[in-house]
Design an enzyme around this catalytic site. Sequence first.
Site, PDB file in Angstrom:
ATOM      1  N   THR A 323       0.827  -1.214   0.000  1.00  0.00           N
ATOM      2  CA  THR A 323       0.000   0.000   0.000  1.00  0.00           C
ATOM      3  C   THR A 323       0.856   1.256   0.000  1.00  0.00           C
ATOM      4  O   THR A 323       2.072   1.212   0.214  1.00  0.00           O
ATOM      5  CB  THR A 323      -0.919   0.051   1.240  1.00  0.00           C
ATOM      6  OG1 THR A 323      -0.112   0.286   2.395  1.00  0.00           O
ATOM      7  CG2 THR A 323      -1.702  -1.234   1.416  1.00  0.00           C
ATOM      8  N   CYS A 324       0.207   2.398  -0.196  1.00  0.00           N
ATOM      9  CA  CYS A 324       0.924   3.675  -0.263  1.00  0.00           C
ATOM     10  C   CYS A 324       1.037   4.349   1.097  1.00  0.00           C
ATOM     11  O   CYS A 324       1.246   5.556   1.175  1.00  0.00           O
ATOM     12  CB  CYS A 324       0.235   4.605  -1.247  1.00  0.00           C
ATOM     13  SG  CYS A 324       0.367   3.989  -2.916  1.00  0.00           S
ATOM     14  N   ASP A 325       0.856   3.600   2.173  1.00  0.00           N
ATOM     15  CA  ASP A 325       1.066   4.164   3.510  1.00  0.00           C
ATOM     16  C   ASP A 325       2.476   3.789   3.945  1.00  0.00           C
ATOM     17  O   ASP A 325       2.850   2.620   3.910  1.00  0.00           O
ATOM     18  CB  ASP A 325       0.031   3.590   4.479  1.00  0.00           C
ATOM     19  CG  ASP A 325       0.025   4.329   5.797  1.00  0.00           C
ATOM     20  OD1 ASP A 325       1.128   4.479   6.385  1.00  0.00           O
ATOM     21  OD2 ASP A 325      -1.045   4.766   6.242  1.00  0.00           O
TER      22      ASP A 325
END
Length: 376
Positions: A323-325
Amino acid sequence: MTERIHEFLRRREDDGPCLVVDLEVVRDNYRAFASALPDTRVFYAVKANPSPEVLTLLAGLGSCFDTASITEIESVLAAGATPDRISFGNTIKKERDIARAFALGVRLFAVDSKAEVEKIARAAPGARVFCRFLFDCAGAEWPLSRKFGCDLPMAVDVLEHAHRLGLEAHGVSFHVGSQQRRTQAWDQALKSAAAIFRACAERGVQLTMVNLGGGFPTRYLKEVPTVKAYGNSIFRALRKHFGNAIPETIIEPGRGMVGNAGVIEAEVVLVSRKSESDNVRWVYLDIGKFGGLAETMDESIRYPIRTSRDGGEAGPCVLAGPTCDSMDVLYEKTPYELPISLEIGDKVLIEGTGAYTATYASVGFNGFAPLKAFHI
Ligand SMILES: *Cc1c(COP(=O)(O)O)cnc(C)c1O
């Protein structure tokens, strides 16, 4: 990993990470607990893996259940357990949920404050309560905070209050911390339990039950003692602190019941470096903290990871999710050794993932579907 899981994964055709749980391992684990502590009732901690298949299997084997919400209680009833085999073990309950549980037939409730006792006296008159006391979780790899439990003098007050309000002051509970690798951890807790029993007796309140909680480990990278070793150690501690007046006891294994029954198959999405001179590779998988591996928080739980290239030369990797976290990194402080030859598209097997994974997956953060789970 069992042969049955291996066979299942070999035939699998769909895409994306998935958890496969072998119910035969869960059955063996239940039997190991039942035989290691023959006079102790087993209350499976439902939150570890609440799938209908696991609940139905355990209900059929005669297990009882520790639940934390009405939904968990309903799932356990749907799996065939009667309400006398259910404990509402969360110390934080809405009064209307207590009433609902009572209407469903549940008669055993956890408390750690007078305010909670008062809710139960109103919504579940005459029910049995046990008071959770605080315990220092030294030695646990996933320690529990001060969120649950009260100190010993307060536990005595809480139980006396319950008694005065017409509830049955049944006993005490504690939790030695999850993934507890010290079999002696129960000794200190049982010393405190016995002290509460004596203090309550002096006030005319006769307790009869000690809930020994969960904490039984799953083997990850480090060796762990057998269930039998925990059983022996707990029995010795009971004799030491209660003498011949050994109370009724229950255990609430979660991780120890299902952890080693599950394997997650995941895929390598990218292998890269942050600079040409870096000797640590970054390996990105199609599963991360939001896909079910939340227990890698603070790198507490280190899962064994197998690849088809094991055996060759290995090197350090930072392991991260898709994910982009930027929080979605599994292991960085202590890099993970993986084969140098690992490539994009390779499958990896993350072992010991039967507990605290599928229900920890987000509902679709960044568009990644919740973890698929198969119970075979
Ligand atoms: C989560 C929980 C358990 C299970 O703990 P494990 O360490 O997974 O065995 C047992 N009892 C209570 C009250 C819990 O909240």
